[in-house]
Write a protein that holds these residues in place. Structure first.
Motif, PDB file in Angstrom:
ATOM      1  N   ASP A  86      -7.247   7.114  -9.041  1.00  0.00           N
ATOM      2  CA  ASP A  86      -6.080   7.932  -9.358  1.00  0.00           C
ATOM      3  C   ASP A  86      -6.286   9.297  -8.708  1.00  0.00           C
ATOM      4  OD1 ASP A  86      -4.054   9.457 -10.383  1.00  0.00           O
ATOM      5  OD2 ASP A  86      -4.346   8.846 -12.469  1.00  0.00           O
ATOM      6  N   PRO A  87      -5.549   9.641  -7.646  1.00  0.00           N
ATOM      7  CA  PRO A  87      -5.797  10.891  -6.928  1.00  0.00           C
ATOM      8  C   PRO A  87      -5.507  12.146  -7.746  1.00  0.00           C
ATOM      9  CG  PRO A  87      -3.785   9.858  -6.150  1.00  0.00           C
ATOM     10  CD  PRO A  87      -4.431   8.882  -7.081  1.00  0.00           C
ATOM     11  N   GLU A  88      -4.674  12.023  -8.772  1.00  0.00           N
ATOM     12  CA  GLU A  88      -4.360  13.207  -9.577  1.00  0.00           C
ATOM     13  C   GLU A  88      -5.560  13.651 -10.407  1.00  0.00           C
ATOM     14  OE1 GLU A  88      -0.904  12.704 -11.909  1.00  0.00           O
ATOM     15  OE2 GLU A  88       0.455  12.432 -10.192  1.00  0.00           O
ATOM     16  N   THR A  89      -6.328  12.699 -10.895  1.00  0.00           N
ATOM     17  CA  THR A  89      -7.499  13.023 -11.721  1.00  0.00           C
ATOM     18  C   THR A  89      -8.801  12.757 -10.997  1.00  0.00           C
ATOM     19  OG1 THR A  89      -7.510  10.800 -12.681  1.00  0.00           O
ATOM     20  CG2 THR A  89      -6.195  12.490 -13.810  1.00  0.00           C
ATOM     21  N   GLY A 107       1.124   5.208  -7.024  1.00  0.00           N
ATOM     22  CA  GLY A 107       0.467   6.515  -6.997  1.00  0.00           C
ATOM     23  C   GLY A 107      -1.034   6.471  -6.836  1.00  0.00           C
ATOM     24  N   TYR A 108      -1.630   5.279  -6.728  1.00  0.00           N
ATOM     25  CA  TYR A 108      -3.080   5.151  -6.620  1.00  0.00           C
ATOM     26  C   TYR A 108      -3.513   4.997  -5.161  1.00  0.00           C
ATOM     27  CZ  TYR A 108      -3.262   4.339 -11.690  1.00  0.00           C
ATOM     28  OH  TYR A 108      -3.157   4.458 -13.045  1.00  0.00           O
ATOM     29  N   ALA A 138      -3.285  -7.447   1.856  1.00  0.00           N
ATOM     30  CA  ALA A 138      -2.323  -6.402   2.218  1.00  0.00           C
ATOM     31  C   ALA A 138      -1.000  -6.604   1.489  1.00  0.00           C
ATOM     32  CB  ALA A 138      -2.111  -6.386   3.731  1.00  0.00           C
ATOM     33  N   MET A 139      -0.572  -7.852   1.341  1.00  0.00           N
ATOM     34  CA  MET A 139       0.659  -8.125   0.605  1.00  0.00           C
ATOM     35  C   MET A 139       0.490  -7.799  -0.880  1.00  0.00           C
ATOM     36  SD  MET A 139       3.263  -8.930   2.359  1.00  0.00           S
ATOM     37  CE  MET A 139       4.272  -9.490   0.982  1.00  0.00           C
ATOM     38  N   ALA A 140      -0.705  -8.050  -1.409  1.00  0.00           N
ATOM     39  CA  ALA A 140      -0.965  -7.687  -2.803  1.00  0.00           C
ATOM     40  C   ALA A 140      -0.860  -6.176  -2.985  1.00  0.00           C
ATOM     41  CB  ALA A 140      -2.343  -8.187  -3.225  1.00  0.00           C
ATOM     42  N   LEU A 141      -1.347  -5.425  -2.016  1.00  0.00           N
ATOM     43  CA  LEU A 141      -1.264  -3.968  -2.080  1.00  0.00           C
ATOM     44  C   LEU A 141       0.181  -3.499  -1.979  1.00  0.00           C
ATOM     45  CD1 LEU A 141      -4.300  -3.089   0.212  1.00  0.00           C
ATOM     46  CD2 LEU A 141      -4.158  -2.774  -2.262  1.00  0.00           C
ATOM     47  N   LEU A 142       0.945  -4.137  -1.116  1.00  0.00           N
ATOM     48  CA  LEU A 142       2.348  -3.772  -0.970  1.00  0.00           C
ATOM     49  C   LEU A 142       3.108  -4.050  -2.274  1.00  0.00           C
ATOM     50  CD1 LEU A 142       4.585  -4.312   2.067  1.00  0.00           C
ATOM     51  CD2 LEU A 142       5.394  -5.139  -0.130  1.00  0.00           C
ATOM     52  N   HIS A 143       2.877  -5.220  -2.840  1.00  0.00           N
ATOM     53  CA  HIS A 143       3.577  -5.584  -4.071  1.00  0.00           C
ATOM     54  C   HIS A 143       3.184  -4.665  -5.231  1.00  0.00           C
ATOM     55  CE1 HIS A 143       5.385  -7.973  -7.247  1.00  0.00           C
ATOM     56  NE2 HIS A 143       4.229  -7.947  -7.880  1.00  0.00           N
ATOM     57  N   SER A 144       1.931  -4.231  -5.252  1.00  0.00           N
ATOM     58  CA  SER A 144       1.460  -3.388  -6.350  1.00  0.00           C
ATOM     59  C   SER A 144       1.828  -1.921  -6.155  1.00  0.00           C
ATOM     60  CB  SER A 144      -0.053  -3.529  -6.502  1.00  0.00           C
ATOM     61  OG  SER A 144      -0.721  -3.050  -5.346  1.00  0.00           O
ATOM     62  N   ARG A 145       2.468  -1.591  -5.033  1.00  0.00           N
ATOM     63  CA  ARG A 145       2.951  -0.232  -4.761  1.00  0.00           C
ATOM     64  C   ARG A 145       1.814   0.776  -4.605  1.00  0.00           C
ATOM     65  NH1 ARG A 145       6.480  -3.408  -4.374  1.00  0.00           N
ATOM     66  NH2 ARG A 145       8.663  -3.178  -4.983  1.00  0.00           N
ATOM     67  N   ILE A 146       0.807   0.408  -3.850  1.00  0.00           N
ATOM     68  CA  ILE A 146      -0.309   1.321  -3.592  1.00  0.00           C
ATOM     69  C   ILE A 146       0.203   2.533  -2.823  1.00  0.00           C
ATOM     70  CG2 ILE A 146      -1.027   0.435  -1.347  1.00  0.00           C
ATOM     71  CD1 ILE A 146      -3.407   1.247  -4.252  1.00  0.00           C
ATOM     72  N   ARG A 147      -0.447   3.667  -2.977  1.00  0.00           N
ATOM     73  CA  ARG A 147      -0.013   4.909  -2.325  1.00  0.00           C
ATOM     74  C   ARG A 147      -0.652   5.073  -0.947  1.00  0.00           C
ATOM     75  NH1 ARG A 147      -2.642  10.149  -2.979  1.00  0.00           N
ATOM     76  NH2 ARG A 147      -1.285  11.847  -2.270  1.00  0.00           N
ATOM     77  N   ARG A 148      -1.977   4.962  -0.897  1.00  0.00           N
ATOM     78  CA  ARG A 148      -2.705   5.087   0.362  1.00  0.00           C
ATOM     79  C   ARG A 148      -3.853   4.092   0.375  1.00  0.00           C
ATOM     80  NH1 ARG A 148      -4.117  11.436   0.842  1.00  0.00           N
ATOM     81  NH2 ARG A 148      -5.223  10.846  -1.065  1.00  0.00           N
ATOM     82  N   VAL A 149      -4.246   3.677   1.582  1.00  0.00           N
ATOM     83  CA  VAL A 149      -5.391   2.780   1.754  1.00  0.00           C
ATOM     84  C   VAL A 149      -6.347   3.411   2.758  1.00  0.00           C
ATOM     85  CG1 VAL A 149      -6.167   0.532   2.584  1.00  0.00           C
ATOM     86  CG2 VAL A 149      -4.087   0.700   1.199  1.00  0.00           C
ATOM     87  N   PHE A 150      -7.613   3.476   2.382  1.00  0.00           N
ATOM     88  CA  PHE A 150      -8.670   3.946   3.271  1.00  0.00           C
ATOM     89  C   PHE A 150      -9.650   2.787   3.470  1.00  0.00           C
ATOM     90  CE2 PHE A 150      -7.078   7.603   0.990  1.00  0.00           C
ATOM     91  CZ  PHE A 150      -6.985   8.601   1.948  1.00  0.00           C
ATOM     92  N   TYR A 151      -9.901   2.417   4.705  1.00  0.00           N
ATOM     93  CA  TYR A 151     -10.905   1.377   4.930  1.00  0.00           C
ATOM     94  C   TYR A 151     -11.919   1.823   5.974  1.00  0.00           C
ATOM     95  CZ  TYR A 151      -8.171  -0.361   9.015  1.00  0.00           C
ATOM     96  OH  TYR A 151      -7.500  -0.504  10.211  1.00  0.00           O
ATOM     97  N   GLY A 152     -13.092   1.198   5.899  1.00  0.00           N
ATOM     98  CA  GLY A 152     -14.182   1.614   6.754  1.00  0.00           C
ATOM     99  C   GLY A 152     -14.112   1.043   8.151  1.00  0.00           C
ATOM    100  N   CYS A 153     -14.210  -0.289   8.268  1.00  0.00           N
ATOM    101  CA  CYS A 153     -14.238  -0.898   9.585  1.00  0.00           C
ATOM    102  C   CYS A 153     -13.133  -1.937   9.729  1.00  0.00           C
ATOM    103  CB  CYS A 153     -15.603  -1.530   9.858  1.00  0.00           C
ATOM    104  SG  CYS A 153     -16.095  -2.795   8.667  1.00  0.00           S
ATOM    105  N   SER A 154     -12.707  -2.133  10.956  1.00  0.00           N
ATOM    106  CA  SER A 154     -11.651  -3.084  11.257  1.00  0.00           C
ATOM    107  C   SER A 154     -12.196  -4.507  11.246  1.00  0.00           C
ATOM    108  CB  SER A 154     -11.033  -2.774  12.622  1.00  0.00           C
ATOM    109  OG  SER A 154     -10.517  -1.464  12.661  1.00  0.00           O
ATOM    110  N   THR A 155     -11.290  -5.466  11.047  1.00  0.00           N
ATOM    111  CA  THR A 155     -11.664  -6.872  11.054  1.00  0.00           C
ATOM    112  C   THR A 155     -10.760  -7.635  12.005  1.00  0.00           C
ATOM    113  OG1 THR A 155     -10.215  -7.310   9.175  1.00  0.00           O
ATOM    114  CG2 THR A 155     -12.503  -6.802   8.681  1.00  0.00           C
ATOM    115  N   ALA A 156     -11.228  -8.820  12.440  1.00  0.00           N
ATOM    116  CA  ALA A 156     -10.517  -9.574  13.475  1.00  0.00           C
ATOM    117  C   ALA A 156      -9.101  -9.934  13.056  1.00  0.00           C
ATOM    118  CB  ALA A 156     -11.313 -10.842  13.812  1.00  0.00           C
ATOM    119  N   TYR A 157      -8.923 -10.284  11.777  1.00  0.00           N
ATOM    120  CA  TYR A 157      -7.602 -10.679  11.293  1.00  0.00           C
ATOM    121  C   TYR A 157      -7.057  -9.657  10.292  1.00  0.00           C
ATOM    122  CZ  TYR A 157      -8.780 -15.105  13.476  1.00  0.00           C
ATOM    123  OH  TYR A 157      -9.137 -16.058  14.377  1.00  0.00           O
ATOM    124  N   GLY A 158      -7.421  -8.410  10.481  1.00  0.00           N
ATOM    125  CA  GLY A 158      -6.950  -7.358   9.591  1.00  0.00           C
ATOM    126  C   GLY A 158      -5.449  -7.155   9.705  1.00  0.00           C
TER     127      GLY A 158
END
Length: 394
Positions: free
Chosen positions: A210-213, A313-314, A327-347
């Motif tokens: 939660d970025p607010e807290t 908002g998360y 990624a579809m799960a994140l879209l459906h759950s209404r995520i705010r931002r995504v930070f990832y470390g390394c790329s993947t072949a089927y990312g």
């Protein structure tokens, strides 16, 4: 009167000097490693061009009348981003030229090269006597989306542009200051730590914050083993957030549920979600969550809890780029931002696909990559380092 000694002059000069700049801290430059995943049309500086017919204006006083006439006789519906008239310096004065029409409106290429002004405006209510030389000119075919594209477009023709300051900060790489970048890397280190608890060959860790807290809402590792092929780290994390709000669907009966050391003490764990609204935590009441979520959780009225929908908002921190399912799960759950470390072949968030940028979806979120990239690429589980191919979420 004698002049002051040179050494005194130097001392006085030093006193008048502004204080030295602060030394850069060891955290300086962290933000530069956090790269936004943007659409290709935003990252390129080149622009698409098209041909138009342009004529010099010999009677400047008639400019306003000409614009009105041309707007009726030769409307430019696809070139609304361009100014109709261009002014260029010419000696002590300026020379004006005006776009007449799109060159593609003429059917044959030969006509485009040999057309005359009189023939072009024949039968139209246009003041030909106010116009001079006719020639073809290349102009920007579409609206510039960034300042770099705008600067390129104005080399050809005056163009209208409305700057998106947020986008420009993303393109410059200064969207986060060093303090924010350090906080982002701190949460990614939590994801790296929990990734080492992964149960299968794929080692991935995910943390929702939660970025607010700045509090961890849920964390999980990859739990795909045995009969659990859908238990990707991201999907599990989203399900844990749902549990904190009275929902949830996954079966975590066989997964370790001790609290992580960075939350309430104890050794690192595979799963955790923040206790909310008296919903049982996996760490304190595993029996209540065997099978699908029990009635004790399902009976909670989500509207009465006044909680946002799932991940609204998360922010998510995940060691590896999510695949299309996650990624579809994140879209459906209404995520705010995504930070990832390394790329993947089927990312699905930058490498193979850019799901978060698809225009037809009902939710969009920001994506950043490259956070602790080297550490995420070489995550070890125990004393054994996984092969690079095992780090790809498929």
């Amino acid at each position: 009167m004698n002049k002051p000694y040179r050494g005194v002059q130097l001392q006085r000069a030093q006193l008048r000097m502004s204080p030295p700049k602060k030394m850069k801290t060891e955290n300086a430059g962290l933000a530069r490693r956090i790269t936004p995943v943007l659409a290709e049309e935003l990252t390129r500086t080149s622009i698409e061009l098209q041909w138009v017919f342009v004529a010099d204006i010999v009677d400047k006083k008639a400019t306003s009348r000409l614009i009105q006439q041309l707007s009726v006789e030769f409307p430019l519906p696809t070139l609304q981003h361009l100014k109709r008239v261009r002014s260029e310096p010419k000696g002590k004065s300026s020379a004006l030229s005006v776009i007449l029409c799109n060159a593609d409106d003429l059917e044959a290429a030969a006509e485009r090269d040999s057309v005359r002004l009189k023939d072009l405006v024949e039968g139209c209510d246009v003041s030909v006597e106010c116009l001079g030389n006719l020639y073809r000119q290349r102009v920007p075919a579409s609206t510039p989306l960034t300042r770099a594209q705008y600067c390129e477009a104005t080399k050809y023709w005056p163009t209208m542009f409305h700057e998106d300051k947020r986008l420009e900060k993303l393109l410059r790489g200064d969207c986060f200051d060093d303090k924010e970048a350090l906080r982002i890397e701190t949460h990614m280190r939590e994801a790296v730590s929990i990734a080492r608890r992964s149960l299968g060959d794929t080692v991935v860790g995910a943390v929702i914050v939660d970025p607010e807290t700045d509090e961890v809402v849920a964390m999980a590792c990859d739990c795909r083993h045995g009969n659990h092929p859908l238990h990707h780290a991201v999907s599990v994390c989203v399900d844990l957030v749902a549990r904190s709000q009275g929902g949830g669907a996954f079966d975590f009966e066989s997964i370790s549920t001790e609290l992580p050391s960075n939350v309430e003490g104890g050794e690192a764990t595979s799963l955790f979600y923040k206790n909310r609204h008296n919903v049982s935590n996996l760490a304190t009441n595993t029996e209540a969550h065997k099978g699908r979520a029990k009635l004790a959780d399902k009976s909670l009225d989500r509207s009465a809890l006044k909680t946002p929908y799932l991940c609204t908002g998360y922010d998510l921190y995940v060691t590896h780029e999510p695949d299309i399912m996650s990624a579809m799960a994140l879209l459906h759950s209404r995520i705010r931002r995504v930070f990832y470390g390394c790329s993947t072949a089927y990312g699905a968030l930058g490498s193979f696909y850019k799901l978060h940028l698809q225009p037809g979806l009902n939710h969009h979120f920001e994506v950043f990559k490259g956070v602790l990239e080297d550490e995420c690429k070489s995550i070890k589980r125990g004393d054994r380092e996984l092969e690079p191919c095992k780090q790809i979420c498929t």
